[in-house]
Design an enzyme around this catalytic site. Structure first.
Site, mmCIF file in Angstrom:
data_model
loop_
_atom_site.group_PDB
_atom_site.id
_atom_site.type_symbol
_atom_site.label_atom_id
_atom_site.label_comp_id
_atom_site.label_asym_id
_atom_site.label_seq_id
_atom_site.Cartn_x
_atom_site.Cartn_y
_atom_site.Cartn_z
ATOM 1 N N ASP A 1 0.819 -1.225 0.000
ATOM 2 C CA ASP A 1 0.000 0.000 0.000
ATOM 3 C C ASP A 1 0.849 1.271 0.000
ATOM 4 O OD1 ASP A 1 0.632 -0.899 2.669
ATOM 5 O OD2 ASP A 1 -0.864 0.464 3.515
ATOM 6 N N ASP B 1 4.441 3.679 8.530
ATOM 7 C CA ASP B 1 3.631 2.865 9.437
ATOM 8 C C ASP B 1 4.467 2.475 10.649
ATOM 9 O OD1 ASP B 1 1.930 3.032 7.333
ATOM 10 O OD2 ASP B 1 1.686 0.874 7.024
HETATM 11 ZN ZN LIG Z 1 0.383 0.882 5.259
HETATM 12 ZN ZN LIG Z 2 2.872 -1.141 6.505
#
Ligand SMILES: [Zn+2]
Ligand SMILES: [Zn+2]
Length: 308
Positions: A67, A211
């Protein structure tokens, strides 16, 4: 210097949010655009903005989850057909080079401009006469970096009223004063430049984290930033889930912003389980801890001022 959130969702795209990408436009500063992550369909999102792909000359990848990178081959390829001739430099974790070169090679893609791929480690990863960029490893199961973009101090404004009081009127002499330690003027007087230039303007600081679990060990890295971009995949109640999946909650991100004394917090990377009216609730959770918070939606823009 403006942030444009091109995608603000976590993991999978939803109707409301595309997957992650953030543009930092430096049009006044460098006539360029820096991209942070490039999830799938980032190039489609760019079509809805005034950003020109040929102006993107640096791409910083936080980590290699799909992503955050599946939009890269397409964007790089299309840039060839959009007048992109200037070199692009990519920064990111080990494996980025394999991913990009393999995608381009097996698809028979030949770029019409040079690319350079730098697999980075923690520390200073880039510097020019205006900006320094630092990277730090976060806590996400796979290698995930945060970036701290530090603008160097800029010279102050000319004190025009004071110059006029000395009989110095606007003209080429003004740029001479800005560029030289002293200037001799027609009447034989020597003007000491620092007497006619205001104090340096302090550079802006921006922290964009990939993240991560929210950890106290990140506070030094994000300290005193004018703007902190932090993921908030989950709501306040899902702390255990956030921990298990190496993500953060709204309130954990807000707590990091508060403890690190940043000026403004922007939450992004929102799980697709949250839709529509949930946004307001998520934002309020964070605001109870850190009031100067925004929750990014796709195409949200933020001007980076010294005091946001
Ligand atoms: Zn992500
Ligand atoms: Zn990630």
């Amino acid at each position: 210097m403006e942030l444009v959130f091109l995608g603000t969702g976590a993991g999978v795209p939803s109707k409301e949010r595309n997957v992650t990408s953030i543009a930092l436009t430096l049009l006044q500063e460098q006539n360029s655009v820096w991209l942070f992550d490039c999830g799938e369909a980032t190039q489609h999102q760019i079509l809805n903005t005034s950003i020109k792909p040929r102006k993107i000359n640096k791409i910083f990848i936080t980590h290699l989850h799909g992503d955050h990178v599946f939009g890269l081959p397409g964007l790089l390829s299309s840039r060839s057909f959009q007048g992109g001739e200037e070199k692009v430099t990519l920064y990111g974790p080990e494996g980025l080079k394999d991913f990009v070169t393999t995608s381009l090679k097996v698809s028979g893609t030949h770029l019409r401009y040079p690319i350079e791929i730098q697999e980075i480690a923690e520390g200073k990863i880039y510097e020019d006469d205006q900006f320094t960029v630092f990277a730090k490893q976060l806590d996400h199961g796979i290698t995930s970096y945060g970036y701290r973009i530090v603008e160097k101090d800029r010279p102050g404004e000319l004190l025009v009223d004071r110059l006029k009081a000395h009989g110095v009127h606007p003209g080429p002499i003004y740029s001479q004063i800005k560029e030289n330690p002293f200037v001799d003027i027609a009447n034989g007087q020597r003007l000491i430049s620092e007497d006619f230039v205001g104090p340096n303007k302090s550079g802006r600081v921006l922290a964009i984290l990939g993240d991560t679990r929210a950890m106290a060990t990140h506070h030094e890295f994000i300290k005193d930033a004018n703007v902190l971009v932090h993921e908030a995949t989950f709501e306040r109640e899902k702390e255990q889930m956030a921990w298990d999946y190496f993500h953060s909650t709204t309130t954990q991100a807000a707590e990091a912003a508060r403890q690190a004394n940043v000026e403004k917090l922007v939450l992004t990377h929102i799980s697709s389980r949250y839709q529509g009216e949930d946004n307001h609730r998520l934002l309020q959770e964070a605001k109870q801890i850190f009031s100067n918070t925004e929750l990014a939606t796709d195409f949200f823009k933020l001007d980076i001022t010294a005091h946001s």
